[in-house]
Scaffold this motif. Structure first.
Motif, PDB file in Angstrom:
ATOM      1  N   ARG A  18       0.828  -1.212   0.000  1.00 46.78           N
ATOM      2  CA  ARG A  18       0.000   0.000   0.000  1.00 46.78           C
ATOM      3  C   ARG A  18       0.856   1.253   0.000  1.00 46.78           C
ATOM      4  N   SER A  19       2.023   1.173   0.638  1.00 48.09           N
ATOM      5  CA  SER A  19       2.883   2.354   0.696  1.00 48.09           C
ATOM      6  C   SER A  19       3.799   2.460  -0.522  1.00 48.09           C
ATOM      7  N   GLU A  20       3.819   1.429  -1.367  1.00 47.56           N
ATOM      8  CA  GLU A  20       4.701   1.415  -2.537  1.00 47.56           C
ATOM      9  C   GLU A  20       3.913   1.249  -3.835  1.00 47.56           C
ATOM     10  N   MET A  21       2.785   1.915  -3.963  1.00 46.27           N
ATOM     11  CA  MET A  21       1.958   1.767  -5.155  1.00 46.27           C
ATOM     12  C   MET A  21       2.654   2.349  -6.384  1.00 46.27           C
ATOM     13  N   THR A  22       2.368   1.755  -7.546  1.00 48.64           N
ATOM     14  CA  THR A  22       2.864   2.313  -8.806  1.00 48.64           C
ATOM     15  C   THR A  22       2.085   3.592  -9.110  1.00 48.64           C
ATOM     16  N   SER A  23       2.555   4.364 -10.083  1.00 52.30           N
ATOM     17  CA  SER A  23       1.834   5.594 -10.424  1.00 52.30           C
ATOM     18  C   SER A  23       0.439   5.269 -10.949  1.00 52.30           C
ATOM     19  N   ALA A  24       0.288   4.200 -11.730  1.00 53.26           N
ATOM     20  CA  ALA A  24      -1.041   3.819 -12.229  1.00 53.26           C
ATOM     21  C   ALA A  24      -1.958   3.454 -11.056  1.00 53.26           C
ATOM     22  N   GLU A  25      -1.433   2.697 -10.094  1.00 50.49           N
ATOM     23  CA  GLU A  25      -2.241   2.327  -8.922  1.00 50.49           C
ATOM     24  C   GLU A  25      -2.632   3.566  -8.122  1.00 50.49           C
ATOM     25  N   SER A  26      -1.712   4.517  -7.976  1.00 50.49           N
ATOM     26  CA  SER A  26      -2.018   5.757  -7.236  1.00 50.49           C
ATOM     27  C   SER A  26      -3.117   6.550  -7.930  1.00 50.49           C
ATOM     28  N   ILE A  27      -3.055   6.631  -9.246  1.00 55.54           N
ATOM     29  CA  ILE A  27      -4.081   7.358 -10.005  1.00 55.54           C
ATOM     30  C   ILE A  27      -5.434   6.668  -9.851  1.00 55.54           C
ATOM     31  N   PHE A  28      -5.445   5.340 -10.023  1.00 58.82           N
ATOM     32  CA  PHE A  28      -6.706   4.605  -9.883  1.00 58.82           C
ATOM     33  C   PHE A  28      -7.273   4.778  -8.485  1.00 58.82           C
ATOM     34  N   ALA A  30      -6.863   7.218  -6.403  1.00 57.68           N
ATOM     35  CA  ALA A  30      -7.394   8.572  -6.245  1.00 57.68           C
ATOM     36  C   ALA A  30      -8.778   8.698  -6.886  1.00 57.68           C
ATOM     37  N   MET A  31      -9.051   7.896  -7.892  1.00 56.92           N
ATOM     38  CA  MET A  31     -10.338   7.965  -8.595  1.00 56.92           C
ATOM     39  C   MET A  31     -11.446   7.194  -7.879  1.00 56.92           C
ATOM     40  N   VAL A  32     -11.086   6.155  -7.123  1.00 56.50           N
ATOM     41  CA  VAL A  32     -12.126   5.283  -6.559  1.00 56.50           C
ATOM     42  C   VAL A  32     -12.220   5.320  -5.035  1.00 56.50           C
ATOM     43  N   ARG A  33     -11.223   5.857  -4.357  1.00 58.62           N
ATOM     44  CA  ARG A  33     -11.241   5.802  -2.895  1.00 58.62           C
ATOM     45  C   ARG A  33     -12.398   6.615  -2.330  1.00 58.62           C
ATOM     46  N   GLY A  34     -12.857   6.222  -1.172  1.00 56.18           N
ATOM     47  CA  GLY A  34     -13.929   6.950  -0.496  1.00 56.18           C
ATOM     48  C   GLY A  34     -15.251   6.936  -1.255  1.00 56.18           C
ATOM     49  N   ARG A  35     -15.503   5.850  -1.985  1.00 50.64           N
ATOM     50  CA  ARG A  35     -16.760   5.686  -2.729  1.00 50.64           C
ATOM     51  C   ARG A  35     -16.982   6.779  -3.780  1.00 50.64           C
ATOM     52  N   GLN A  36     -15.892   7.336  -4.319  1.00 52.28           N
ATOM     53  CA  GLN A  36     -16.002   8.399  -5.316  1.00 52.28           C
ATOM     54  C   GLN A  36     -16.535   7.902  -6.649  1.00 52.28           C
ATOM     55  N   PHE A  37     -16.353   6.635  -6.943  1.00 50.92           N
ATOM     56  CA  PHE A  37     -16.777   6.092  -8.230  1.00 50.92           C
ATOM     57  C   PHE A  37     -17.974   5.179  -8.038  1.00 50.92           C
ATOM     58  N   GLN A  38     -19.111   5.587  -8.580  1.00 51.66           N
ATOM     59  CA  GLN A  38     -20.340   4.782  -8.559  1.00 51.66           C
ATOM     60  C   GLN A  38     -20.761   4.367  -7.139  1.00 51.66           C
ATOM     61  N   ASP A  39     -20.313   5.101  -6.132  1.00 53.75           N
ATOM     62  CA  ASP A  39     -20.599   4.792  -4.735  1.00 53.75           C
ATOM     63  C   ASP A  39     -20.155   3.373  -4.351  1.00 53.75           C
ATOM     64  N   LEU A  40     -19.121   2.881  -5.025  1.00 58.95           N
ATOM     65  CA  LEU A  40     -18.580   1.552  -4.742  1.00 58.95           C
ATOM     66  C   LEU A  40     -17.397   1.655  -3.795  1.00 58.95           C
ATOM     67  N   LYS A  41     -17.323   0.742  -2.865  1.00 62.37           N
ATOM     68  CA  LYS A  41     -16.223   0.683  -1.907  1.00 62.37           C
ATOM     69  C   LYS A  41     -15.107  -0.176  -2.490  1.00 62.37           C
ATOM     70  N   PHE A  42     -13.918   0.406  -2.588  1.00 64.34           N
ATOM     71  CA  PHE A  42     -12.744  -0.325  -3.050  1.00 64.34           C
ATOM     72  C   PHE A  42     -11.725  -0.390  -1.927  1.00 64.34           C
ATOM     73  N   ARG A  43     -10.987  -1.486  -1.901  1.00 69.18           N
ATOM     74  CA  ARG A  43      -9.848  -1.641  -0.997  1.00 69.18           C
ATOM     75  C   ARG A  43      -8.615  -1.823  -1.869  1.00 69.18           C
ATOM     76  N   ARG A  44      -7.477  -1.322  -1.390  1.00 70.42           N
ATOM     77  CA  ARG A  44      -6.239  -1.470  -2.164  1.00 70.42           C
ATOM     78  C   ARG A  44      -5.330  -2.469  -1.480  1.00 70.42           C
ATOM     79  N   GLN A  45      -4.587  -3.188  -2.295  1.00 68.58           N
ATOM     80  CA  GLN A  45      -3.672  -4.223  -1.813  1.00 68.58           C
ATOM     81  C   GLN A  45      -4.371  -5.066  -0.747  1.00 68.58           C
ATOM     82  N   ALA A  46      -5.491  -5.638  -1.158  1.00 69.49           N
ATOM     83  CA  ALA A  46      -6.363  -6.353  -0.234  1.00 69.49           C
ATOM     84  C   ALA A  46      -6.097  -7.857  -0.265  1.00 69.49           C
TER      85      ALA A  46
END
Length: 141
Positions: A18-28, A30-46
């Motif tokens: 989670r602390s070493e995400m690629t730039s693509a992962e960081s961009i994605f 930023a787009m989906v965290r906190g239910r920003q996209f379609q009110d869907l909950k995403f977890r990273r490096q889960a």
């Protein structure tokens, strides 16, 4: 069958990733965290099925993998991971980092398509009035 439970070692590895995400992962993220996209909950490096996946939407049982060039050398391993996740009931959508950064809608459209039409969550009052267009809430026919 391999252990499907999370171990302390996998948890440490997920935290490090989670602390070493690629730039693509960081961009994605930023787009989906906190239910920003379609009110869907995403977890990273889960942790899922004894593996650590790039992104997980538990509600849709959907795994998103953003792959760099190293994955060209790991096609068989990635296929085995995808099979293991499918056996556990997850859909895996795998994209190349450069395809995502060039056109993020490739991934977002695939998620929308997988999600299909979704119901609005119930209004806290128990009323469906929040679904009516403005101006129709209190009007009688």
């Amino acid at each position: 069958m391999p252990d499907m439970h999370q171990s302390p070692d996998r948890t440490r590895r997920a935290r490090r990733l989670r602390s070493e995400m690629t730039s693509a992962e960081s961009i994605f993220w930023a787009m989906v965290r906190g239910r920003q996209f379609q009110d869907l909950k995403f977890r990273r490096q889960a942790p899922v099925a004894g593996l650590i996946v790039d992104f997980l939407c538990p509600e849709l049982r959907l795994v998103i993998e953003l792959d760099g060039g190293i994955h060209d050398l790991r096609e068989a391993e990635d296929a085995a991971r995808d099979g293991r996740l499918r056996l556990a009931g997850y859909t895996v959508l795998r994209f190349r980092n450069n395809a995502f950064t060039t056109n993020p809608n490739i991934v977002l459209d695939a998620i929308r398509q997988h999600a299909g039409p979704r119901q609005h969550p119930p209004h806290p009052s128990g009323s469906a009035a929040h679904l009516l267009p403005q101006g129709e809430k209190g009007e009688k026919a």
